[in-house]
Design a protein around this motif. Structure first.
Motif, PDB file in Angstrom:
ATOM      1  N   LEU A 116       0.838  -1.192   0.000  1.00 55.71           N
ATOM      2  CA  LEU A 116       0.000   0.000   0.000  1.00 55.71           C
ATOM      3  C   LEU A 116       0.874   1.243   0.000  1.00 55.71           C
ATOM      4  O   LEU A 116       1.904   1.299   0.681  1.00 55.71           O
ATOM      5  CB  LEU A 116      -0.917   0.015   1.226  1.00 55.71           C
ATOM      6  N   GLY A 117       0.435   2.261  -0.747  1.00 52.77           N
ATOM      7  CA  GLY A 117       1.239   3.461  -0.926  1.00 52.77           C
ATOM      8  C   GLY A 117       1.061   4.498   0.175  1.00 52.77           C
ATOM      9  O   GLY A 117       0.633   4.203   1.292  1.00 52.77           O
ATOM     10  N   SER A 170       5.937  17.753  -7.043  1.00 46.88           N
ATOM     11  CA  SER A 170       7.012  16.955  -7.653  1.00 46.88           C
ATOM     12  C   SER A 170       6.851  15.464  -7.368  1.00 46.88           C
ATOM     13  O   SER A 170       7.452  14.620  -8.032  1.00 46.88           O
ATOM     14  CB  SER A 170       8.376  17.428  -7.145  1.00 46.88           C
ATOM     15  N   ARG A 171       6.044  15.107  -6.357  1.00 42.50           N
ATOM     16  CA  ARG A 171       5.844  13.688  -6.010  1.00 42.50           C
ATOM     17  C   ARG A 171       4.864  13.004  -6.959  1.00 42.50           C
ATOM     18  O   ARG A 171       4.806  11.777  -6.996  1.00 42.50           O
ATOM     19  CB  ARG A 171       5.289  13.561  -4.582  1.00 42.50           C
ATOM     20  N   ILE A 172       4.049  13.793  -7.653  1.00 41.85           N
ATOM     21  CA  ILE A 172       2.981  13.224  -8.483  1.00 41.85           C
ATOM     22  C   ILE A 172       3.508  12.848  -9.855  1.00 41.85           C
ATOM     23  O   ILE A 172       3.994  13.697 -10.612  1.00 41.85           O
ATOM     24  CB  ILE A 172       1.804  14.214  -8.634  1.00 41.85           C
ATOM     25  N   ASN A 173       3.439  11.579 -10.194  1.00 43.61           N
ATOM     26  CA  ASN A 173       3.769  11.097 -11.531  1.00 43.61           C
ATOM     27  C   ASN A 173       2.977   9.819 -11.785  1.00 43.61           C
ATOM     28  O   ASN A 173       2.274   9.326 -10.907  1.00 43.61           O
ATOM     29  CB  ASN A 173       5.277  10.854 -11.662  1.00 43.61           C
ATOM     30  N   LYS A 174       3.096   9.270 -12.985  1.00 44.27           N
ATOM     31  CA  LYS A 174       2.290   8.106 -13.355  1.00 44.27           C
ATOM     32  C   LYS A 174       2.643   6.861 -12.536  1.00 44.27           C
ATOM     33  O   LYS A 174       1.852   5.926 -12.464  1.00 44.27           O
ATOM     34  CB  LYS A 174       2.447   7.806 -14.851  1.00 44.27           C
ATOM     35  N   ASP A 175       3.830   6.850 -11.925  1.00 41.88           N
ATOM     36  CA  ASP A 175       4.245   5.701 -11.121  1.00 41.88           C
ATOM     37  C   ASP A 175       3.972   5.908  -9.639  1.00 41.88           C
ATOM     38  O   ASP A 175       4.323   5.049  -8.824  1.00 41.88           O
ATOM     39  CB  ASP A 175       5.748   5.431 -11.324  1.00 41.88           C
ATOM     40  N   PHE A 176       3.370   7.037  -9.281  1.00 45.85           N
ATOM     41  CA  PHE A 176       3.134   7.350  -7.876  1.00 45.85           C
ATOM     42  C   PHE A 176       2.181   6.328  -7.248  1.00 45.85           C
ATOM     43  O   PHE A 176       1.056   6.142  -7.702  1.00 45.85           O
ATOM     44  CB  PHE A 176       2.549   8.759  -7.743  1.00 45.85           C
ATOM     45  N   ASN A 177       2.662   5.670  -6.200  1.00 43.07           N
ATOM     46  CA  ASN A 177       1.844   4.692  -5.487  1.00 43.07           C
ATOM     47  C   ASN A 177       1.271   5.366  -4.243  1.00 43.07           C
ATOM     48  O   ASN A 177       1.884   5.358  -3.179  1.00 43.07           O
ATOM     49  CB  ASN A 177       2.677   3.476  -5.093  1.00 43.07           C
ATOM     50  N   GLY A 178       0.111   5.952  -4.396  1.00 42.98           N
ATOM     51  CA  GLY A 178      -0.505   6.637  -3.274  1.00 42.98           C
ATOM     52  C   GLY A 178      -1.695   7.458  -3.710  1.00 42.98           C
ATOM     53  O   GLY A 178      -2.157   7.367  -4.852  1.00 42.98           O
ATOM     54  N   ILE A 179      -2.199   8.278  -2.790  1.00 42.72           N
ATOM     55  CA  ILE A 179      -3.379   9.093  -3.051  1.00 42.72           C
ATOM     56  C   ILE A 179      -3.134  10.514  -2.540  1.00 42.72           C
ATOM     57  O   ILE A 179      -2.183  10.759  -1.779  1.00 42.72           O
ATOM     58  CB  ILE A 179      -4.630   8.503  -2.372  1.00 42.72           C
ATOM     59  N   VAL A 180      -3.999  11.434  -2.954  1.00 49.66           N
ATOM     60  CA  VAL A 180      -3.908  12.827  -2.539  1.00 49.66           C
ATOM     61  C   VAL A 180      -5.172  13.190  -1.764  1.00 49.66           C
ATOM     62  O   VAL A 180      -6.287  12.906  -2.218  1.00 49.66           O
ATOM     63  CB  VAL A 180      -3.746  13.764  -3.758  1.00 49.66           C
ATOM     64  N   ASP A 218      -2.326  11.797 -14.236  1.00 51.32           N
ATOM     65  CA  ASP A 218      -2.870  10.432 -14.214  1.00 51.32           C
ATOM     66  C   ASP A 218      -4.259  10.464 -13.593  1.00 51.32           C
ATOM     67  O   ASP A 218      -4.403  10.717 -12.396  1.00 51.32           O
ATOM     68  CB  ASP A 218      -1.951   9.503 -13.417  1.00 51.32           C
ATOM     69  N   THR A 219      -5.266  10.168 -14.388  1.00 47.38           N
ATOM     70  CA  THR A 219      -6.649  10.205 -13.902  1.00 47.38           C
ATOM     71  C   THR A 219      -6.950   9.085 -12.919  1.00 47.38           C
ATOM     72  O   THR A 219      -7.997   9.095 -12.268  1.00 47.38           O
ATOM     73  CB  THR A 219      -7.634  10.102 -15.080  1.00 47.38           C
ATOM     74  N   ASP A 220      -6.030   8.103 -12.803  1.00 43.53           N
ATOM     75  CA  ASP A 220      -6.264   6.978 -11.893  1.00 43.53           C
ATOM     76  C   ASP A 220      -5.672   7.197 -10.507  1.00 43.53           C
ATOM     77  O   ASP A 220      -5.722   6.294  -9.670  1.00 43.53           O
ATOM     78  CB  ASP A 220      -5.703   5.683 -12.503  1.00 43.53           C
ATOM     79  N   ILE A 221      -5.078   8.368 -10.253  1.00 45.54           N
ATOM     80  CA  ILE A 221      -4.619   8.684  -8.899  1.00 45.54           C
ATOM     81  C   ILE A 221      -5.806   9.239  -8.120  1.00 45.54           C
ATOM     82  O   ILE A 221      -6.346  10.292  -8.464  1.00 45.54           O
ATOM     83  CB  ILE A 221      -3.471   9.716  -8.915  1.00 45.54           C
ATOM     84  N   SER A 254      -8.246   3.959   2.971  1.00 42.34           N
ATOM     85  CA  SER A 254      -7.711   2.604   2.803  1.00 42.34           C
ATOM     86  C   SER A 254      -8.160   1.998   1.474  1.00 42.34           C
ATOM     87  O   SER A 254      -7.363   1.386   0.743  1.00 42.34           O
ATOM     88  CB  SER A 254      -8.155   1.703   3.959  1.00 42.34           C
ATOM     89  N   LYS A 255      -9.433   2.193   1.136  1.00 40.19           N
ATOM     90  CA  LYS A 255      -9.940   1.647  -0.127  1.00 40.19           C
ATOM     91  C   LYS A 255      -9.322   2.359  -1.325  1.00 40.19           C
ATOM     92  O   LYS A 255      -9.041   1.738  -2.355  1.00 40.19           O
ATOM     93  CB  LYS A 255     -11.466   1.773  -0.164  1.00 40.19           C
ATOM     94  N   ALA A 256      -9.103   3.676  -1.180  1.00 39.65           N
ATOM     95  CA  ALA A 256      -8.472   4.424  -2.275  1.00 39.65           C
ATOM     96  C   ALA A 256      -7.038   3.955  -2.491  1.00 39.65           C
ATOM     97  O   ALA A 256      -6.581   3.820  -3.636  1.00 39.65           O
ATOM     98  CB  ALA A 256      -8.512   5.915  -1.957  1.00 39.65           C
ATOM     99  N   LEU A 257      -6.312   3.709  -1.401  1.00 39.66           N
ATOM    100  CA  LEU A 257      -4.948   3.191  -1.514  1.00 39.66           C
ATOM    101  C   LEU A 257      -4.929   1.818  -2.172  1.00 39.66           C
ATOM    102  O   LEU A 257      -4.064   1.521  -3.007  1.00 39.66           O
ATOM    103  CB  LEU A 257      -4.301   3.116  -0.128  1.00 39.66           C
ATOM    104  N   GLU A 258      -5.896   0.968  -1.802  1.00 36.23           N
ATOM    105  CA  GLU A 258      -5.989  -0.368  -2.408  1.00 36.23           C
ATOM    106  C   GLU A 258      -6.296  -0.263  -3.895  1.00 36.23           C
ATOM    107  O   GLU A 258      -5.744  -1.020  -4.704  1.00 36.23           O
ATOM    108  CB  GLU A 258      -7.071  -1.183  -1.699  1.00 36.23           C
ATOM    109  N   LYS A 259      -7.164   0.678  -4.263  1.00 34.47           N
ATOM    110  CA  LYS A 259      -7.525   0.852  -5.669  1.00 34.47           C
ATOM    111  C   LYS A 259      -6.308   1.291  -6.486  1.00 34.47           C
ATOM    112  O   LYS A 259      -6.066   0.785  -7.580  1.00 34.47           O
ATOM    113  CB  LYS A 259      -8.639   1.882  -5.805  1.00 34.47           C
ATOM    114  N   ARG A 260      -5.543   2.236  -5.931  1.00 37.65           N
ATOM    115  CA  ARG A 260      -4.352   2.706  -6.640  1.00 37.65           C
ATOM    116  C   ARG A 260      -3.334   1.583  -6.785  1.00 37.65           C
ATOM    117  O   ARG A 260      -2.733   1.403  -7.858  1.00 37.65           O
ATOM    118  CB  ARG A 260      -3.725   3.890  -5.886  1.00 37.65           C
TER     119      ARG A 260
END
Length: 444
Positions: free
Chosen positions: A3-4, A41-51, A73-76, A116-122
């Motif tokens: 989990l991110g 600067s932390r946000i990129n397509k490989d970012f494992n996490g949520i905002v 990335d629309t999936d963050i 928690s669910k958002a982190l799991e989704k990402r």
């Protein structure tokens, strides 16, 4: 992949300190920032996490931050926290792609559950992307699943792969026996040599001996030239014998000799040829019972039954179904060149409630029918009978969940459209989502 991290943004220090305590209690990884510019600067397509962000901030507010993340990335997942006067703005942000929003003062337990669910989704999204990218694919990632049975299977594979012992794989039809065999080969010291797969049940009896052991020119009618058999061809590598229970008894004697002596004679030859191979056999039957019934050599069974891997059925690892289904669906959309997926899911029961007798292979076929838009995807007769025998309250609960899932699917997770169709107030709809453990963002 774990989990991110949560990137939390709020310009009020006491709020940052308060929510940091909640994150610590929930065991969540996080960083807090006083304004969005500090974390862009932390946000990129490989970012494992949520905002997670407050809306009212300067010079960049939460809506601007949402737009920035969406461009990358629309999936963050982006979750907005609003004051009383910002509710209308927050609702419109859902239409713009926000994962969820919370009005101050918010329910802390509900917020932590949402995060928690958002982190799991990402995390799930990143795993699916990794599975679709051969360059980034770890060998073990080919076995999709994070459930306890899958983790045990992967650990067993890691332990056995580095040895050079022959292996017996037990598993029902469709569980992925050949996939496990290929992973074992790829993780072994023989990875650069051939992997030769042989389905013992598919080879005609008239040619199976020649296919496996090879033959010399003139050894039988039609043998016009020398032929190298599968065992010899796999020099330095791995031979995978699928459905070994189908191998004729007379050939089982020769296989036993290969396992013991590591050499063979081609048909029509007296010359012994040394073999440097590893044998992985697979079966969907209990070979001990088969040997007791006279259908399989007992000495061969005990020779194979040293390093054994038992692959769990899909019904034993239902926690993996969601990840498997998403992987298959995204892959099949590309295979069939489908731009938009429209699934008629009005009568679909959630995948975890089905009885997957055909295992992963059946799930893949099921996903392909969904992708192709075949409308007659319905419950098998015995599953329908099981549904009819449920108590009325359980049937009503399941029916309500199916209706909500179907509505979310049709409207791509758009809450207001679902509320209008189902005739529910927004709060009631969210209560039902929580009760059924559904997340609108899974349908976007």
């Amino acid at each position: 992949m774990e989990l991110g991290k949560i990137l939390f943004v709020d310009d009020e220090e006491h709020i940052r300190n308060s929510i940091a305590q909640s994150f610590d209690l929930a065991g969540l990884s996080y960083e807090c920032f006083s304004n969005p510019n500090q974390m862009l600067s932390r946000i990129n397509k490989d970012f494992n996490g949520i905002v997670v962000s407050d809306i009212r901030m300067q010079p960049m507010d939460g809506i601007d931050l949402l737009e920035y993340v969406q461009r990358i990335d629309t999936d963050i997942p982006v979750i907005l926290i609003t004051g009383h006067g910002d509710v209308e703005l927050a609702v419109s942000s859902l239409q713009s792609g926000a994962y969820d929003f919370f009005e101050k003062p918010y329910n802390n337990n509900r917020l932590m559950n949402c995060l928690s669910k958002a982190l799991e989704k990402r995390l799930l999204h990143l795993k699916v992307l990794a599975l679709q990218n051969p360059q980034s694919l770890n060998v073990m990632d080919a076995i999709i699943g994070d459930s306890a049975p899958s983790k045990r299977l992967k650990q067993q594979i890691r332990t056995i792969a580095s040895t050079d012992v022959d292996i017996l794989i037990n598993g029902a039809t469709g569980v992925g026996k050949e996939l496990v065999a290929r992973v074992l080969h790829a993780l072994s010291g023989r990875a650069k040599a051939p992997f030769v797969a042989i389905n013992c049940g598919a080879l005609p009896l008239s040619i199976i001996e020649s296919e496996l052991f090879g033959h010399e020119k003139g050894s039988f009618t039609g043998a016009t030239s020398q032929r190298i058999g599968k065992f010899e061809f796999a020099k330095g590598g791995t031979v995978f014998l699928d459905e070994i229970e189908s191998m004729p008894l007379d050939l089982q004697v020769k296989l036993l000799r290969i396992l013991q002596e590591r050499n063979l004679e081609r048909l029509g030859s007296n010359e012994l040829i040394d073999l440097d191979i590893r044998i992985i056999a697979a079966t969907k039957k209990d070979l001990l019972i088969e040997s007791q019934n006279g259908n399989f050599r007992e000495d061969l069974y005990y020779r194979l039954n040293v390093a054994v891997i038992n692959i769990p059925s899909l019904n034993e690892r239902k926690a993996d179904i969601r990840l498997l289904a998403q992987y298959f669906i995204k892959k099949l959309i590309k295979v069939h060149n489908i731009n938009k997926l429209n699934i008629n899911s009005h009568k679909l029961i959630e995948l975890e409630n089905r009885d997957w007798r055909g295992n992963v292979r059946e799930l893949k076929n099921y996903c392909e029918r969904l992708v192709l838009g075949i409308d007659d995807v319905s419950l098998p007769e015995d599953e329908a009978l099981k549904f009819e025998k449920m108590p009325l309250t359980e049937r009503m609960r399941l029916y309500e969940k199916q209706e909500i899932m179907a509505c979310l699917t049709v409207h791509n997770g758009h809450v207001q459209s679902c509320c209008d169709e189902l005739g529910l107030p927004r709060k009631t709809f969210y209560d039902k989502l929580s009760r059924h453990e559904l997340n609108r963002s899974d349908y976007i």
